[in-house]
Design an enzyme around this catalytic site. Structure first.
Site, PDB file in Angstrom:
ATOM      1  N   GLU A 194       0.827  -1.205   0.000  1.00  0.00           N
ATOM      2  CA  GLU A 194       0.000   0.000   0.000  1.00  0.00           C
ATOM      3  C   GLU A 194       0.864   1.260   0.000  1.00  0.00           C
ATOM      4  O   GLU A 194       0.533   2.253  -0.650  1.00  0.00           O
ATOM      5  CB  GLU A 194      -0.949  -0.046   1.191  1.00  0.00           C
ATOM      6  CG  GLU A 194      -2.016  -1.131   1.032  1.00  0.00           C
ATOM      7  CD  GLU A 194      -2.875  -1.357   2.248  1.00  0.00           C
ATOM      8  OE1 GLU A 194      -3.868  -2.101   2.141  1.00  0.00           O
ATOM      9  OE2 GLU A 194      -2.557  -0.812   3.326  1.00  0.00           O
ATOM     10  N   GLN A 342      -8.521  -7.899  12.526  1.00  0.00           N
ATOM     11  CA  GLN A 342      -9.713  -8.699  12.813  1.00  0.00           C
ATOM     12  C   GLN A 342      -9.445  -9.745  13.875  1.00  0.00           C
ATOM     13  O   GLN A 342     -10.326 -10.055  14.693  1.00  0.00           O
ATOM     14  CB  GLN A 342     -10.256  -9.345  11.541  1.00  0.00           C
ATOM     15  CG  GLN A 342      -9.332 -10.294  10.823  1.00  0.00           C
ATOM     16  CD  GLN A 342     -10.031 -10.993   9.658  1.00  0.00           C
ATOM     17  OE1 GLN A 342     -10.937 -11.790   9.852  1.00  0.00           O
ATOM     18  NE2 GLN A 342      -9.614 -10.666   8.440  1.00  0.00           N
TER      19      GLN A 342
END
Length: 463
Positions: A194, A342
């Site tokens: 990213e 998560q």
């Protein structure tokens, strides 16, 4: 698997002879949480308004949304868009107390945590201290490069990048200009991918407008990955798509390659390659960080704490670990669960239920991680996703990535700010936060690293 009965610890009052940090009086059991990342916050949310006193310690007074640190680093977002004050988060939580302090040592025999501001007693202790950048013992690389683990790192990267681009416009030395405008990202995981995509778009859309003195082709971006593919934790399809997207953005991807040395000006690799660069961003590895006091025999690879399936640290009855620091070693998870947001959120929510049952001496079921899939973006309008059996990428994947991340940010104002910035950037490719607020120097960064290592004494094992 049968429910596990857990030893019940007698509730104790809030005031102990060992306490010298002021806390509200209570006769409820005290749960001390160290670290306000995704795991720590999820646990607080689960315990709010319950008959338990929750005390959160953190060295910062804010939670930071780490998945978007790279956007702060590349001038797409301001830092206050992805941080949220703990006290504002806990407004109205009458049983939750926040204290700005750094936990330095745990004394399990007396159920005491020692901080740089004083000591307090706990009935239950939860370590959610996360990880720090792992340079694998390469001191020169650590001294001369920048990691990307917190908001300060992102601001350092932004200031380093902008200062070097300004200096490149000043210098008449071609070799120095090359070094100033070359960027090296080490590590082909989500953070590295990213970051490389965002830098490539900065080069393509911002550099020609802001720096007409030289062509955007002068800015070279290298992404170095020691493994044979990018995004190794995702599918082969996601990896190959990501490689193609980055190459379309003119990122030079080097696979099966690793950095062996960096002196602040020249990068050396295992295969013998060398190239000039005054900008090196390290995203190649992390290691756990936690206070002193945990027996080293309970620390496993990656400097993580070995826990049982109920997130209780091996060898202790009232100390738990959640998030990146926890290694739940089972037959199905020999290396522990993935160190992603998560996992941390699921473990925080699960442990909240466990502690409430523990106080009632009720049995609990072991933690089961539910993989909801993985997403990674490669610049604007391109992303990859692994959602169960479905592996896909492209524009709609990027929209999904954007929605998921926007809804995960704490605070309506922050969501609004990020959403607005993204909308403007979508249509204009403009990055309005190209400000050098303070001067950055690698010398001051090295001093900061040394001070941090002296102040925070972490248990460690050889990786």
């Amino acid at each position: 698997m049968e429910d596990k009965p857990i030893h019940n610890i007698e509730s104790k009052s809030a005031c102990k002879a060992t306490d010298n940090i002021c806390l509200p009086d209570t006769h409820w059991p005290r749960v001390v949480i160290v670290g306000g990342g995704f795991a720590g916050l999820a646990l607080v949310e689960k315990l709010k308004h319950k008959e338990v006193q929750v005390v959160l310690f953190d060295k910062n007074n804010f939670h930071q949304f780490q998945p978007l640190l790279y956007q702060v680093a590349t001038s797409a977002l301001e830092p206050d868009s992805i941080v949220f004050p703990f006290r504002k988060q806990f407004n109205g939580y009458k049983n939750v107390v926040f204290r700005l302090a750094e936990v330095e040592e745990i004394q399990p025999s007396s159920n005491v945590v020692k901080t740089n501001k004083g000591n307090i007693h706990y009935d239950y202790l939860v370590l959610a201290t996360g990880t720090t950048t792992n340079f694998f013992g390469m001191n020169t690389v650590e001294e001369n490069s920048l990691g990307m683990k917190d908001i300060r790192d992102s601001l350092n990267i932004r200031h380093m990048m902008l200062q070097n681009l300004e200096q490149a416009a000043i210098t008449c030395d071609d070799e120095e200009r090359d070094a100033l405008t070359n960027f090296v990202i080490v590590g082909g995981g989500p953070a590295g991918v990213e970051m490389a995509g965002a830098l490539a778009e900065f080069c393509k859309y911002i550099l020609p407008k802001d720096y007409p003195e030289y062509s955007s082709s002068i800015m070279n971006i290298y992404l170095i990955e020691a493994g044979k593919e990018l995004l190794s934790t995702m599918s082969n399809k996601a990896s190959s798509k990501t490689l193609r997207y980055l190459e379309d953005l003119n990122v030079k991807v080097l696979l099966n390659e690793s950095v062996t040395n960096y002196d602040g000006n020249k990068v050396s690799t295992k295969s013998g390659k060398t190239f000039l660069a005054k900008n090196l961003i390290w995203t190649a590895g992390v290691k756990g960080q936690f206070p002193e006091g945990i027996d080293a025999k309970h620390v496993v690879r990656g400097n993580r704490l070995k826990t049982d399936p109920f997130l209780m640290v091996e060898g202790y009855e009232n100390i738990f670990a959640i998030g990146d620091i926890a290694a739940v070693i089972t037959e199905n998870t020999p290396k522990g669960h993935p160190q992603v947001a998560q996992t941390a959120i699921q473990q925080g929510k699960y442990l909240g239920k466990v502690l409430l049952k523990l106080m009632k001496n009720e049995g609990v079921k072991p933690f089961e991680y539910k993989d909801k899939g993985a997403l990674a973006t490669v610049g604007k309008r391109k992303a990859v996703a692994d959602l169960g059996k479905f592996k896909f990428g492209g524009y709609f994947t990027w929209l999904l990535w954007s929605i998921v991340h926007l809804m995960s940010i704490s605070g309506f104002r922050n969501r609004l700010m990020v959403g607005f910035n993204w909308a403007v950037s979508y249509f204009t490719y403009e990055k309005s936060n190209r400000l050098i607020i303070r001067n950055f120097s690698k010398a001051s960064n090295s001093k900061s690293i040394a001070n941090s290592q002296t102040a925070v004494k972490n248990a460690s094992v050889n990786d």
